[in-house]
Design a protein around this motif. Structure first.
Motif, PDB file in Angstrom:
ATOM      1  N   VAL A  25       0.254  47.383 -15.500  1.00 16.97           N
ATOM      2  CA  VAL A  25      -1.020  46.711 -15.232  1.00 16.97           C
ATOM      3  C   VAL A  25      -0.783  45.224 -15.035  1.00 16.97           C
ATOM      4  O   VAL A  25      -0.158  44.567 -15.870  1.00 16.97           O
ATOM      5  CB  VAL A  25      -2.016  46.935 -16.390  1.00 16.97           C
ATOM      6  N   CYS A  26      -1.275  44.700 -13.932  1.00 23.90           N
ATOM      7  CA  CYS A  26      -1.177  43.265 -13.636  1.00 23.90           C
ATOM      8  C   CYS A  26      -2.409  42.569 -14.199  1.00 23.90           C
ATOM      9  O   CYS A  26      -3.522  42.802 -13.728  1.00 23.90           O
ATOM     10  CB  CYS A  26      -1.092  43.024 -12.143  1.00 23.90           C
ATOM     11  N   THR A  27      -2.209  41.711 -15.174  1.00 24.46           N
ATOM     12  CA  THR A  27      -3.324  40.957 -15.736  1.00 24.46           C
ATOM     13  C   THR A  27      -3.613  39.746 -14.845  1.00 24.46           C
ATOM     14  O   THR A  27      -2.944  39.522 -13.843  1.00 24.46           O
ATOM     15  CB  THR A  27      -2.991  40.469 -17.156  1.00 24.46           C
ATOM     16  N   ASP A  28      -4.599  38.967 -15.237  1.00 24.60           N
ATOM     17  CA  ASP A  28      -4.918  37.747 -14.502  1.00 24.60           C
ATOM     18  C   ASP A  28      -4.230  36.524 -15.112  1.00 24.60           C
ATOM     19  O   ASP A  28      -4.522  35.384 -14.732  1.00 24.60           O
ATOM     20  CB  ASP A  28      -6.435  37.517 -14.489  1.00 24.60           C
ATOM     21  N   ARG A  29      -3.302  36.759 -16.045  1.00 26.12           N
ATOM     22  CA  ARG A  29      -2.554  35.643 -16.625  1.00 26.12           C
ATOM     23  C   ARG A  29      -1.664  34.995 -15.557  1.00 26.12           C
ATOM     24  O   ARG A  29      -1.261  35.641 -14.596  1.00 26.12           O
ATOM     25  CB  ARG A  29      -1.681  36.114 -17.794  1.00 26.12           C
ATOM     26  N   ILE A  30      -1.368  33.728 -15.766  1.00 26.14           N
ATOM     27  CA  ILE A  30      -0.437  33.033 -14.873  1.00 26.14           C
ATOM     28  C   ILE A  30       0.540  32.234 -15.728  1.00 26.14           C
ATOM     29  O   ILE A  30       0.168  31.684 -16.771  1.00 26.14           O
ATOM     30  CB  ILE A  30      -1.189  32.110 -13.886  1.00 26.14           C
TER      31      ILE A  30
END
Length: 284
Positions: A25-30
Motif C-alpha cells: 500500500v502506497c501511503t501519502d507520506r513523503i
C-alpha cells in the motif's frame, strides 16, 4: 471480516501479509533526505501505485515483476474501501536483494558532486569537461546499499555491489542485475523522451522467487525514486526544473522543517499528476 495490520512499514509503503502473497500500500507520506516528513501529500500514494502499474506492464518483456493485481476486488474484503482503492497492489512474495540498482543517464545530484571532486561517479571514471545535468555518453550503473528506515543509503562500487549480491545469493552472476537495470532504464527513458520527459536517473529493486529467478519488485519509475525533467527547455550546465520530489528537497534546503505549507503541497501533487498524465496519456 478479517482485519490486517502491516507487518512492515517503509518510508512511504506498508506491507500486509496474505500468506501466499502480499498487499503493498502506497501511503501519502513523503520523505526527503532519508527523513519522513510530518506533512502528507494527498493522493500521492495513488499516483505512485498507478505509475508503477503502468511501468510494470510496459517492461514485462524484459523481466518478470511482482505485480499480481491493483484491483482491490482481488484482495481480501478488508482492502475493499475507498482508502485502499488505487493505492494498493497485490504482489508476489520475494526474497529481496539488499541492493538498490541505481542507473544514471545524466550527471546530477550526488553524481555531479562526486564528479566535481575527482572526475568519477561511484568509482566510475567519466570524460572530462561534463556540465551539470549533461547526458552521459552511456547510462551507468551505480548500486547502493539498501538502508533501514531512518538511515542513509550508501553508494558503493559495482565490485562492492557484486559482493553484496553474492553474499546473499552466491549462485547468481555478478552482471545480471546490471544488465537488467540498464535494459529497463534504456527502454523506459526512450519511451519517456517521446512523451516529453527526461528520466535523469532512477533505481530498481529486485528479489528472487521460489524458483530462484530474478523478479522486479518494490516501486518502479515514480517521482519518489527517479528524477524527471521536462524535455522542453532542457539545457545542460544548470539545474533543471523537476516533476519529482526534488521540488520538495529544494524547499527544505531553504526552510529546514518537517512540515510543508499548503502552497508547496498543492504544487507538489500538481507535479506528480502532470508527470503521470504525460507518461501514461491518462487523466489521473
Amino acid at each position: 471480516m478479517k482485519e490486517y495490520k502491516p507487518y512492515k512499514e517503509g518510508k512511504v509503503r506498508e506491507l500486509y501479509d496474505l500468506g501466499d502473497s502480499l498487499v503493498m500500500v502506497c501511503t501519502d507520506r513523503i520523505s526527503a533526505f532519508d527523513k519522513i516528513l510530518a506533512t502528507d501529500i494527498p493522493e500521492k500514494g495513488a499516483i505512485l501505485n498507478c505509475m508503477s502499474r503502468f511501468w510494470f506492464d510496459h517492461t514485462r518483456d524484459i523481466v518478470p515483476n511482482h505485480m499480481i493485481s491493483t484491483d482491490t476486488a482481488d484482495m481480501p474484503e478488508f482492502f475493499r474501501t475507498p482508502w485502499f482503492a488505487r493505492r494498493s497492489m497485490k504482489t508476489l512474495k520475494l526474497n529481496m536483494i539488499p541492493v538498490e540498482c541505481i542507473v544514471r543517464g545524466y550527471i546530477t545530484g550526488s553524481g555531479w558532486a562526486g564528479y566535481q571532486k575527482d572526475g568519477h561517479v561511484c568509482g566510475i571514471p567519466l570524460p572530462a569537461g561534463l556540465k551539470e545535468c549533461q547526458k552521459l555518453p552511456e547510462p551507468i550503473f551505480t548500486p547502493s546499499t539498501k538502508a533501514p528506515v531512518g538511515e542513509h543509503d550508501m553508494n558503493i562500487s559495482m565490485e562492492q555491489g557484486a559482493e553484496w549480491i553474492e553474499k546473499f545469493f552466491p549462485s547468481k552472476g555478478k552482471e545480471k542485475l546490471k544488465e537488467l537495470s540498464l535494459a529497463l532504464y534504456k527502454k523506459c527513458a526512450d519511451y519517456a523522451l517521446s512523451r516529453g520527459i527526461i528520466i535523469a536517473d532512477t533505481k530498481f529493486e529486485f528479489g528472487l522467487n521460489d524458483k530462484g529467478e530474478f523478479i522486479l519488485g518494490d516501486e518502479m519509475l515514480t517521482p519518489d525514486n527517479s528524477r524527471f525533467w521536462p524535455l522542453e527547455g532542457y539545457e545542460a550546465g544548470k539545474s533543471q526544473p523537476s516533476y519529482d520530489k526534488q521540488f520538495v528537497r529544494d524547499y527544505l534546503r531553504q526552510h529546514p522543517t518537517d512540515t510543508l505549507p499548503d502552497d508547496i503541497i498543492k504544487k507538489t501533487i500538481g507535479k506528480y499528476e502532470e508527470a503521470y498524465e504525460l507518461l501514461t496519456g491518462e487523466k489521473f
